[in-house]
Design a protein around this motif. Structure first.
Motif, PDB file in Angstrom:
ATOM      1  N   CYS A 126      33.062  43.955  33.094  1.00  0.00           N
ATOM      2  CA  CYS A 126      34.525  44.011  33.074  1.00  0.00           C
ATOM      3  C   CYS A 126      35.150  42.856  32.300  1.00  0.00           C
ATOM      4  CB  CYS A 126      35.031  43.969  34.510  1.00  0.00           C
ATOM      5  SG  CYS A 126      34.606  42.390  35.290  1.00  0.00           S
ATOM      6  N   CYS A 167      28.218  41.025  37.205  1.00  0.00           N
ATOM      7  CA  CYS A 167      27.538  41.704  36.098  1.00  0.00           C
ATOM      8  C   CYS A 167      28.192  41.546  34.730  1.00  0.00           C
ATOM      9  CB  CYS A 167      27.393  43.193  36.403  1.00  0.00           C
ATOM     10  SG  CYS A 167      28.919  44.137  36.216  1.00  0.00           S
ATOM     11  N   GLY A 168      29.461  41.206  34.687  1.00  0.00           N
ATOM     12  CA  GLY A 168      30.110  40.962  33.405  1.00  0.00           C
ATOM     13  C   GLY A 168      30.591  42.192  32.653  1.00  0.00           C
ATOM     14  N   GLY A 204      31.256  47.544  36.892  1.00  0.00           N
ATOM     15  CA  GLY A 204      29.816  47.534  37.142  1.00  0.00           C
ATOM     16  C   GLY A 204      29.470  47.155  38.565  1.00  0.00           C
ATOM     17  N   CYS A 205      30.178  46.171  39.116  1.00  0.00           N
ATOM     18  CA  CYS A 205      29.802  45.688  40.441  1.00  0.00           C
ATOM     19  C   CYS A 205      31.006  45.396  41.327  1.00  0.00           C
ATOM     20  CB  CYS A 205      28.947  44.429  40.313  1.00  0.00           C
ATOM     21  SG  CYS A 205      29.865  43.021  39.647  1.00  0.00           S
ATOM     22  N   CYS A 225      37.369  42.201  37.305  1.00  0.00           N
ATOM     23  CA  CYS A 225      37.237  42.941  38.566  1.00  0.00           C
ATOM     24  C   CYS A 225      37.587  42.087  39.772  1.00  0.00           C
ATOM     25  CB  CYS A 225      35.828  43.507  38.735  1.00  0.00           C
ATOM     26  SG  CYS A 225      34.558  42.250  39.000  1.00  0.00           S
TER      27      CYS A 225
HETATM   28  S1  FES Z   1      32.423  44.632  37.333  1.00  0.00           S
HETATM   29 FE1  FES Z   1      30.717  43.334  37.490  1.00  0.00          FE
HETATM   30  S2  FES Z   1      31.558  41.399  37.038  1.00  0.00           S
HETATM   31 FE2  FES Z   1      33.285  42.688  37.104  1.00  0.00          FE
END
Ligand code: FES
Ligand code: FES
Lengths: 163, 739
Positions: A46, A43-44, A37-38, A58
């Motif tokens: 992953c 963002c969580g 996600g980021c 991530c």
């Molecule tokens: S991809 Fe967003 S916290 Fe890991």
């Protein structure tokens, strides 16, 4: 060669030790349920468990995993082999919209329920605040967590990695 | 009226009025036969492009929309099953392949023509033109709340009803009984008089040979047994166990990964790229230099990203390098000054005699509102997988417009459309972003000279900085109040008009209105952003109306009520929201309540926000929504979409801001493009009115009213009128005297 224990299996991998766990799991081990996600731990999407503790894969280099056990959404349960109470609650409350964040949400929720079988609203907020849902399913996620907690209590289950 | 148009009109004659536009709908032995090879086995009798009955008596709805999370597959299948009297437990769906036969002509009808009435004399011509146009544009798009409104009603329900009537006719023939005596229930045909019954499948082939009935009769709302209930959505199980495949999860054999950096200043060309270090890095396969970007193909995304970071890239300087947010707003301000003088303006709508009304005014109110650029930030960053070999190309992506993507990729690779195969995947959020084909074109450029599949993944930074944006704009208002505090004149000038055309209109009865706009061209690319122009006008008009209410000494709810006396549909929604929110109940100090109303994409929504101001911080505690979508096919899914729209809009209202500096986007990831989180999420309650009017959308309409509802609540709490978004920038300590 790096070896990691994931969803109960040992995998031997030829990867750069600095590669984040997320990309190793998605590309080398080919389990794509955990999402990008980021890439910055914001963002969580992953979220996986490392020895039962939720981590942001991530920003976790594969080298940092060592002999700790990794669990991804694929190790939690599925329709054929049986759903985890949290997954069942997610279906009952019709939580997902686009669904992209939900692997991460479910992994965080399971970790919460393992340490706190019936969390309050504030405790849920606190545990889930690192997980973004761009579709805004937060209210339903909260309901889902409460439902899962009830399901587990009714069935006299203790929430664990695999139900 | 040309002959072919007439013929098409008759062939699709199930539709009144704009029937030609249906195109894909029902024409046995003609359009249906063309798609038969794609969707059906020999065993299956394809009635038309929308549904299939298999020998095991299952009914498959062929759905020409991607699943973005609105539950469209379930809702559309329900609409078909309802009219067909199908057994819901035997209903399945398939997403239609990207094939011209599924081009969404009905969407174009609703989206471009909008709610406008076309004089009947012109209909044939207009519709013919649209058919040609949309064929050319290869539209197959999920957006604009189109799925249920257009495909559902014009496609699914009619197809279900038509098929049922053919099945009944076939059975009546075989059993030699009167067709009106045949009953249908749970995918079974029966004739009680002679005690006979049969599964639908038994008559499917005979029925398919009959001609399509001219005007199948649709059920009345009171006859619905499935529509209006909330069965478990089809898409849920795969979304809780990680097995749902999104674009980013595509995994053809031999896959390599790419990532890209494009010029931060939109439109700037690449000058130099020093790739010497990157070339030797582990896992790097190829470095591709494009006109305005550099991409690295590697064995994995991480390796590609690491290598890309080691490439020194310089872009050409452009005339836009000095542009920043302030200069954009300054330019917009001067354009609006000219508009005020009657220069370079375009008329939006006008009624009455505004000047006379102003000169007779008891009180004049003026205000200027400002909104920033917004990025989509879908949860799944942009990506596209391309495998181009031997003159054909497979594409894996999540698209709101698969046919459009197909055409774009074909053009990029200089091959025929029919050599491009789009494998549409789940969409990790769309909100308008995944209707844009830029990423698929870029991916095709990157992968065109290698023979292995390449998955292009944008970093989140690229995703935020290379988006197409909701426009930043300024909107100026003036209004006159008479001696009783009632508005007699209303004028508005703003910049940039896209669609829907009616977004700038207000539902309130004011006799003299004058609304103009001007273009405000910049180099910042624009794109559809959840509910499109309504996001701007929802905030500006509903805040200004609130200003008028307070200037006339009335409360925002009563003032709106008094201006909606001849608009009962709006009034009903407004009243319901106020009632459920206990509008007149006392609130603690520093708490406030605000109301806002907006119809978009066919659904009227009123929202009441309850906020608390703690120091300079805004806490939104509760949002009550009332919505009239005509009829909510899957009420739980509709409510989920309204909730989603509220949170998407609240994120934008509180935090959403893309700024331009030196011609480029400043923000880059979720730390500076903040998204609402669980602890900030208000309690949301949604109440539905099924008024029975044409079915409206669910995805967009929840978004526009939330920003003004919160801004109006802030005023109610502490007397500060916020006229610029995002609200986080507002100084909430300073009080302001209004009027
Ligand atoms: S991809 Fe967003 S916290 Fe890991
Ligand atoms: S369900 Fe779409 S991001 Fe959470």
């Amino acid at each position: 060669m790096i070896s990691i224990k994931i969803n109960g299996q040992i995998k031997e991998l030829d990867v750069d030790p600095s590669t984040p766990l997320l990309w190793v799991v998605r590309e080398n081990i080919e389990l794509t349920g955990s999402k990008f996600g980021c890439g910055l731990g914001l963002c969580g999407a992953c979220t996986m468990h490392m020895d039962g503790v939720p981590i942001r894969s991530c920003i976790t280099p594969i080298a940092a995993v060592g002999d700790k056990e990794i669990t991804t959404i694929e190790g939690i349960g599925n329709l054929n082999d049986g759903l985890h109470p949290v997954q069942q609650a997610w279906i009952d409350e019709q939580v997902p919209q686009c669904g992209y964040c939900q692997s991460g949400q479910i992994m965080t929720a399971i970790a919460l329920l393992k340490s706190n079988a019936s969390p309050s609203d504030e405790e849920i907020d606190k545990a889930m605040n690192g997980n973004i849902c761009r579709c805004g399913t937060y209210g339903r996620i909260k309901k889902g967590i409460k439902k899962a907690s009830e399901l587990a209590i009714i069935n006299n289950l203790k929430i664990s990695e695999n139900g | 009226m040309g002959k072919w148009k007439r013929r098409a009109f008759i062939s699709a004659g199930i539709l009144a009025g704009g029937a030609v536009i249906v195109g894909v709908a029902i024409r046995p032995g003609n359009r249906a036969s063309k798609v038969k090879n794609i969707i059906g086995n020999d065993e299956d009798a394809v009635f038309n492009v929308w549904l299939k009955i298999s020998p095991d008596n299952t009914v498959t709805a062929i759905i020409p929309h991607a699943e973005m999370g609105q539950g469209v597959h379930t809702s559309l299948a329900m609409m078909l099953a309802e009219e067909l009297d199908a057994d819901w437990s035997l209903v399945k769906f398939e997403e239609a392949p990207a094939h011209k036969q599924y081009a969404n002509y009905t969407l174009i009808d609703g989206f471009i023509i909008g709610e406008k009435k076309i004089p009947s004399l012109l209909q044939g011509t207009l519709d013919g033109a649209f058919l040609a146009l949309t064929k050319k544009m290869d539209f197959q798009i999920t957006g604009g709340s189109a799925s249920v409104r257009f495909t559902g009603v014009k496609g699914m329900q009619l197809a279900g009803a038509a098929t049922k009537s053919m099945l009944k006719e076939a059975a009546a023939k075989e059993w030699n009984v009167n067709v009106d005596e045949i009953k249908t229930e749970k995918s079974i045909l029966s004739h009680p008089g002679t005690n006979r019954s049969a599964k639908y499948a038994e008559f499917a082939h005979a029925a398919a040979k009959l001609s399509m009935p001219g005007k199948p009769k649709l059920k009345a709302i009171t006859e619905y047994t499935l529509m209006g209930t909330s069965p478990s959505r089809f898409d849920l199980p795969v979304k809780v166990d990680g097995s749902a495949k999104y674009g980013i999860d595509a995994a053809p054999p031999g896959l390599k990964y790419a990532t890209v950096k494009a010029s931060p200043v939109f439109g700037a060309k690449l000058k130099t790229a020093d790739t010497s270090v990157a070339e030797g890095m582990q896992g790097v396969q190829k470095i591709v230099v494009l006109e305005n970007a550099v991409a690295v193909i590697a064995d994995g995304y991480w390796q590609a990203k690491q290598a890309l970071a080691k490439i020194n890239i310089e872009f050409e300087s452009t005339e836009n390098d000095q542009i920043n947010q302030k200069s954009i707003f300054d330019t917009y301000g001067s354009i609006l000054d000219e508009v005020a003088e009657g220069k370079n303006r375009k008329k939006d709508y006008k009624s009455g005699d505004i000047e006379t009304a102003y000169s007779n005014a008891n009180k004049l109110i003026e205000a200027e509102y400002k909104v920033p650029y917004l990025a989509h930030a879908t949860m799944e960053p942009m990506n596209c997988t391309i495998w181009f070999r031997e003159g054909k190309c497979d594409v894996w992506t999540g698209s709101q417009n698969p046919l459009g993507f197909r055409g774009a990729v074909a053009e990029t690779l200089k091959i025929n459309d029919d050599q491009v195969f789009i494998h549409n995947q789940f969409l990790g959020g769309g909100f308008g972003r995944r209707a844009e084909n830029d990423v698929s074109i870029q991916a095709a450029m990157i992968a065109k000279d290698v023979n292995y599949p390449v998955k292009l993944i944008w970093s989140r930074e690229e995703d935020i900085r290379q988006d197409v944006y909701r426009e930043a704009t300024i909107s100026r208002f003036k209004a006159a109040l008479d001696i009783n505090g009632m508005p007699t004149a209303y004028s508005n000038q703003y910049l940039i008009k896209h669609h829907p055309a009616e977004a700038s209109q207000i539902p309130y009865e004011i006799n003299n209105k004058s609304v103009y706009y001007a273009d405000g061209k910049t180099h910042i690319p624009w794109g559809n952003w959840r509910s499109v122009d309504h996001t701007v006008h929802g905030f500006t008009t509903e805040s200004f109306i609130d200003e008028l209410a307070h200037a006339s000494g009335k409360d925002g709810y009563e003032f709106r009520q008094s201006l909606l006396q001849n608009n009962p549909a709006y009034l009903k929604v407004l009243d319901l929201a106020a009632e459920k929110a206990n509008w007149n109940s006392e609130l603690p100090k520093n708490w406030g309540r605000g109301i806002a109303l907006q119809k978009s994409f066919g659904t009227i929504v009123a929202e009441v926000a309850e906020v608390e101001i703690i120091d300079n911080e805004i806490k939104v505690h509760r949002v009550v929504c009332a919505a009239d979508p005509g009829f909510a096919v899957h009420p739980d899914g509709f409510i989920a979409q309204i909730e989603s729209g509220v949170i998407y809009g609240l994120t934008a209202a509180l935090y959403g801001e893309i700024n331009i500096e030196n011609g480029a986007v400043v923000q880059s990831n979720f730390h500076d493009y903040q998204i609402l989180r669980m602890s900030e999420t208000p309690k949301i309650e949604t109440y539905i009115i099924n008024s029975g009017t044409a079915i409206g959308g669910g995805g967009e309409p929840g978004t526009p009213p939330i920003a003004p509802a919160v801004a109006n609540a802030i005023f109610n709490a502490i007397g500060v009128r916020v006229r610029e978004l995002p609200l986080k920038k507002a100084d909430l300590k300073q009080k302001e005297v209004i009027g």
